[in-house]
Each structure stands twice: as C-alpha cells, then as structure tokens.
Design an enzyme around this catalytic site. Structure first.
Site, PDB file in Angstrom:
ATOM      1  N   HIS A  50       0.842  -1.191   0.000  1.00 21.79           N
ATOM      2  CA  HIS A  50       0.000   0.000   0.000  1.00 21.79           C
ATOM      3  C   HIS A  50       0.877   1.241   0.000  1.00 21.79           C
ATOM      4  CE1 HIS A  50       0.490  -0.735   4.452  1.00 21.79           C
ATOM      5  NE2 HIS A  50       0.844   0.526   4.375  1.00 21.79           N
TER       6      HIS A  50
HETATM    7  P1  TYD Z   1      -1.961  -4.217   7.715  1.00 15.23           P
HETATM    8  O1  TYD Z   1      -2.328  -2.909   7.123  1.00 15.23           O
HETATM    9  O2  TYD Z   1      -2.461  -5.455   7.034  1.00 15.23           O
HETATM   10  O3  TYD Z   1      -0.396  -4.328   7.923  1.00 15.23           O
HETATM   11  P2  TYD Z   1       0.773  -4.334   6.797  1.00 15.23           P
HETATM   12  O4  TYD Z   1       0.471  -3.211   5.883  1.00 15.23           O
HETATM   13  O5  TYD Z   1       2.017  -4.176   7.549  1.00 15.23           O
HETATM   14  O6  TYD Z   1       0.766  -5.640   6.096  1.00 15.23           O
HETATM   15  O7  TYD Z   1      -2.474  -4.209   9.231  1.00 15.23           O
HETATM   16  C1  TYD Z   1      -2.829  -5.393   9.942  1.00 15.23           C
HETATM   17  C2  TYD Z   1      -4.060  -5.104  10.811  1.00 15.23           C
HETATM   18  O8  TYD Z   1      -3.747  -4.175  11.839  1.00 15.23           O
HETATM   19  C3  TYD Z   1      -5.194  -4.514  10.018  1.00 15.23           C
HETATM   20  O9  TYD Z   1      -6.398  -5.094  10.534  1.00 15.23           O
HETATM   21  C4  TYD Z   1      -5.177  -3.044  10.378  1.00 15.23           C
HETATM   22  C5  TYD Z   1      -4.617  -3.065  11.774  1.00 15.23           C
HETATM   23  N1  TYD Z   1      -3.846  -1.866  12.167  1.00 15.23           N
HETATM   24  C6  TYD Z   1      -4.318  -1.053  13.182  1.00 15.23           C
HETATM   25  O10 TYD Z   1      -5.382  -1.286  13.766  1.00 15.23           O
HETATM   26  N2  TYD Z   1      -3.578   0.022  13.551  1.00 15.23           N
HETATM   27  C7  TYD Z   1      -2.387   0.309  12.962  1.00 15.23           C
HETATM   28  O11 TYD Z   1      -1.736   1.306  13.338  1.00 15.23           O
HETATM   29  C8  TYD Z   1      -1.912  -0.531  11.895  1.00 15.23           C
HETATM   30  C9  TYD Z   1      -0.600  -0.240  11.188  1.00 15.23           C
HETATM   31  C10 TYD Z   1      -2.664  -1.615  11.540  1.00 15.23           C
END
Ligand code: TYD
Length: 133
Positions: A50
């Site tokens: 992303h």
């Molecule tokens: P995700 O966006 O999939 O992580 P990455 O981009 O590193 O692969 O995030 C995993 C989960 O955590 C998703 O359900 C969103 C949640 N999340 C939060 O609640 N707060 C945060 O600050 C972050 C970064 C993720």
C-alpha cells in the site's frame, strides 16, 4: 530528493551494550503520533502492499532484518533494513512492500498520525493513477 532516505539514529554504545535514541524533530523529521511494530512474521510472508496519501513514516529493524521495496511510480528500489540505528523514511505516496523477514525480526514503525484506513491506497493501479495525475 531520491526515494531512499535513510535516517541515522544516534547510538550510545559502551561496554554494557547499546542504546538508540529516537526523538521527534531531531533525528525524526516529524512529530510521532503512533508507533507500531511487526514481529513473529512467518517465513515467506510479504506485507505492506500500500501507499499512504498523507501519512509519513519511518521504519527500523530493531532486531533481525527484513527487506523493503519502495516505489514512487517512477522508480522502484529494494533495500535491506538490517541495522537497529538505521531507519528508512517512507514518504507520502510511496508504495511499499516488506519481505524476507528473519525469524527474530522486529520491525518498528514511527508514524506522524493515528491509524486511518481512508489514508491507505491499497490498489497498485489506483496508486499509479494518483501519482501520474
Ligand atoms: P496491515 O495494514 O495489514 O499491515 P501491513 O500493511 O504491515 O501488512 O495491518 C494489519 C491489521 O492491523 C489490520 O487489521 C489493520 C490493523 N492496524 C491497526 O489497527 N492500527 C495500525 O496502526 C496498523 C498499522 C494496523
């Protein structure tokens, strides 16, 4: 400014070991409103995929290592995060992917705002459309 921007975090090492300092407005070029970390990543996993519309972040592997791909739509670079005092800036509208996590990897991320799903661009084609505008 290129796509790869390292932040050298001050390290205080002595015979006891090492201490790294992270301070908003000093080594970090933004105010920190959120910190999160990724650990226990399974072998073969890739994360991220992303970009953020306005959020600014910096990431550092405080233990172990992983690889990050940064892509601004024109240039795409892979770099290793493998030092606890070397953070990388992840600027606005930089598509990023992380992989090659070592088993002991703890990836610590500093962000200048709270979590906001509407700030995410999770579709690469959409990302390209926005950066080409
Ligand atoms: P995700 O966006 O999939 O992580 P990455 O981009 O590193 O692969 O995030 C995993 C989960 O955590 C998703 O359900 C969103 C949640 N999340 C939060 O609640 N707060 C945060 O600050 C972050 C970064 C993720």
């Amino acid at each position: 400014m290129g796509i790869v921007n390292w932040i050298d975090l001050p390290i205080r090492a002595d015979e006891r070991g090492s201490l790294v300092v992270v301070e908003s407005g000093k080594s970090l070029p933004f105010e920190v409103r959120r910190v999160y970390y990724i650990f226990g990543t399974q072998s073969g996993v890739s994360r991220g995929f992303h970009a953020h519309k306005v959020l600014r972040q910096a990431a550092v592997c405080v233990s172990g290592r992983c690889r990050i791909k940064l892509d601004d739509g024109k240039e795409s670079v892979h770099v290793w995060l493998d030092s606890p005092n070397k953070a990388i800036k992840i600027d606005q509208m930089v598509w990023h992917e992380m992989d090659e996590f070592s088993p002991e990897c703890v990836l610590l991320v500093f962000a200048d705002d709270h979590y906001e799903e509407t700030d995410y661009v999770r579709n690469y084609e959409k990302f390209l459309e926005i950066v080409e505008e």
